[in-house]
Write a protein that holds these residues in place. Structure first.
Motif, short mmCIF file in Angstrom:
data_model
loop_
_atom_site.label_atom_id
_atom_site.label_comp_id
_atom_site.label_asym_id
_atom_site.label_seq_id
_atom_site.Cartn_x
_atom_site.Cartn_y
_atom_site.Cartn_z
N SER A 1 44.22 72.50 94.64
CA SER A 1 44.56 73.46 95.69
C SER A 1 45.59 72.93 96.67
N LYS A 2 45.71 71.61 96.78
CA LYS A 2 46.67 71.03 97.72
C LYS A 2 47.95 70.68 97.00
N PRO A 3 49.09 71.08 97.50
CA PRO A 3 50.37 70.77 96.86
C PRO A 3 50.57 69.25 96.74
N GLY A 4 50.83 68.79 95.52
CA GLY A 4 51.12 67.37 95.32
C GLY A 4 49.91 66.48 95.34
N ARG A 5 48.68 67.04 95.47
CA ARG A 5 47.48 66.21 95.52
C ARG A 5 46.38 66.82 94.66
N LEU A 6 45.54 65.98 94.19
CA LEU A 6 44.37 66.42 93.43
C LEU A 6 43.14 65.74 94.02
N LEU A 7 42.07 66.47 94.14
CA LEU A 7 40.78 65.88 94.49
C LEU A 7 40.03 65.70 93.18
N ILE A 8 39.76 64.50 92.85
CA ILE A 8 39.15 64.24 91.54
C ILE A 8 37.78 63.61 91.70
N VAL B 1 51.19 59.80 86.07
CA VAL B 1 51.10 61.07 86.79
C VAL B 1 51.19 60.87 88.30
N GLY B 2 50.53 59.83 88.77
CA GLY B 2 50.52 59.57 90.21
C GLY B 2 49.63 58.38 90.51
N THR B 3 49.12 58.30 91.76
CA THR B 3 48.26 57.20 92.19
C THR B 3 47.17 57.76 93.09
N LEU B 4 46.09 56.97 93.24
CA LEU B 4 45.06 57.35 94.20
C LEU B 4 45.64 57.29 95.61
N GLN C 1 53.68 70.72 88.68
CA GLN C 1 53.50 72.03 88.06
C GLN C 1 52.60 71.92 86.82
N MET C 2 52.87 70.94 85.98
CA MET C 2 52.08 70.79 84.76
C MET C 2 50.61 70.48 85.08
N VAL C 3 50.38 69.55 86.01
CA VAL C 3 49.01 69.18 86.35
C VAL C 3 48.26 70.36 86.97
#
Length: 402
Positions: free
Chosen positions: A22-29, A84-87, A112-114
């Motif tokens: 839901s947050k642009p550029g971030r994921l809560l995992i 993909v990114g980092t914590l 976009q893909m994620v």
């Protein structure tokens, strides 16, 4: 830390790892929660200790897919193309969920893909851990401590919200495991290097292996063997050890739905032996070569049989020729000074297989004398020099003196 990945993840029904895009550029995992995964049982206390020890610190890499050997570089490194990114923070323990959660900062090229795949993927960790005996009420080994994390990976199907891909069997032993696919590839390479010899038409490969006993089942040409193997400390290579023992494969049939499981509950499927394409191609080529060799062998057998027949005939003729020459020599000596026609008739009377040649010559000569006597009116008494005598009629008669 060791760079290999370990056990394969289990069914998606076991996964609890999740992402929030839901947050642009971030994921809560959700990295992992309490429960049994592919590598063992994860107690809540182990996960809480991992948060306290900052095992998954801010900056931990997040990659696409598992850290299999095929996705690593020559030194075991991961590819930047899969990053993909980092914590964005240290992983934190969530008491009510008994889980480790964290936010991920996603690289712009992957956002976009994620965001699109987030609802359909889970998380899996690449880490080293210490294990212990099963806890009361559990059958799986216990993950007592997550020692060090390499990465968190976005995967299609996660186990326990993030299966441990590299596990240290114990703090003392220091042994590691790779994923089943990685270990299979490593063993295939080790077997090929040890036994395969295409120049001499020797083909070898891996049929199966037992990760618990660390025994590889290998085929060499048309025979099956069992041989122990050892994995390196970093899990990147394996070495065949000890003596190989010839074995026979036995097929065992088990119930489709084991006791205690319903049809809707997932079961772990046994890995089916795979025959590499290289092996299939080699078998097909060998089959063609066998057909050609069989035809060539049949032709050679026919030629050999013909040659043996011709050789035996030549030997027989040579022996007969030598025997006739010996007979002619003895007849010539016995009939010295006699007409050639007589020598020929005497020689023809002697069997080629006569055991006593001198006796046979004497008998033939006697038969010839009898024959000549029958051709004249006078009785032939011998083959000595001729003499002349007077007869009552005044005529002369020639006699052969003995």
């Amino acid at each position: 830390m060791p760079k290999s990945a370990a056990l394969s993840t289990v069914s998606i029904s076991e996964a609890v790892g999740s992402v929030d895009a839901s947050k642009p550029g971030r994921l809560l995992i959700r990295i992992i929660d309490e429960g049994e995964g592919a590598s063992g049982y994860y107690p809540a206390a182990t996960l809480e200790a991992a948060a306290t020890d900052r095992v998954f610190p801010k900056g931990t890499h997040v990659y696409l897919d598992h850290a299999t050997a095929i996705r690593r570089g020559p030194n075991g490194e991961r590819s930047v193309r899969d990053l993909v990114g980092t914590l964005a923070e240290d992983a934190r323990y969530v008491p009510e969920a008994k889980a480790l959660d964290a936010e991920v900062s996603v690289r712009p090229s992957y956002r976009q893909m994620v965001s699109e795949i987030a609802p359909d993927v889970g998380l899996s960790i690449s880490a080293s851990a210490q294990i212990g005996a099963p806890m009361p009420g559990q059958t799986a080994r216990t993950i007592t401590r997550i020692v060090e994390a390499e990465s968190v990976d976005l995967v299609v199907a996660a186990g326990r919200g993030g299966a441990v891909l590299q596990v240290i069997e114990s703090a003392i032993a220091g042994a590691t495991e790779a994923t089943a696919d990685d270990r299979r590839r490593q063993l295939e390479q080790a077997v090929a290097a040890a036994y395969r010899d295409p120049e001499n038409d020797v083909w070898a490969g891996l049929r199966d292996f037992d990760p618990d006993t660390q025994v590889a089942y290998i085929y060499i040409s048309d025979r099956l063997y069992a041989q122990p193997y050892e994995a390196s400390d970093d899990g990147l290579t394996v070495t065949l050890t000890g003596e190989r023992t010839e074995v026979a494969a036995v097929t065992t049939y088990v119930p489709v739905a084991p006791a205690g499981l319903t049809e809707t509950q997932p079961t772990k499927e046994a890995a089916m032996p795979e025959i590499p394409q290289e092996r299939l191609d080699a078998l097909l080529e060998a089959e063609k070569r066998v057909g050609a060799l069989e035809s060539e062998h049949a032709a050679l057998v026919t030629r050999a049989e013909t040659a043996e027949t011709e050789r035996d005939s030549a030997r027989t003729k040579l022996a007969e020729s030598a025997r006739r020459a010996e007979i002619e020599k003895k007849v010539t000596a016995a009939c010295e000074g006699k007409p050639a026609a007589m020598l020929t008739r005497v020689a023809e009377r002697i069997p080629a297989d006569a055991e006593d040649l001198d006796k046979a010559v004497a008998e033939a000569l006697a038969a010839e004398q009898k024959y000549l006597a029958s051709l004249t009116e006078s009785r032939i008494s011998g083959f000595g020099p001729s003499t002349t005598t007077d007869t009552p009629s005044g005529k002369h008669r020639t006699l052969w003196d003995k």
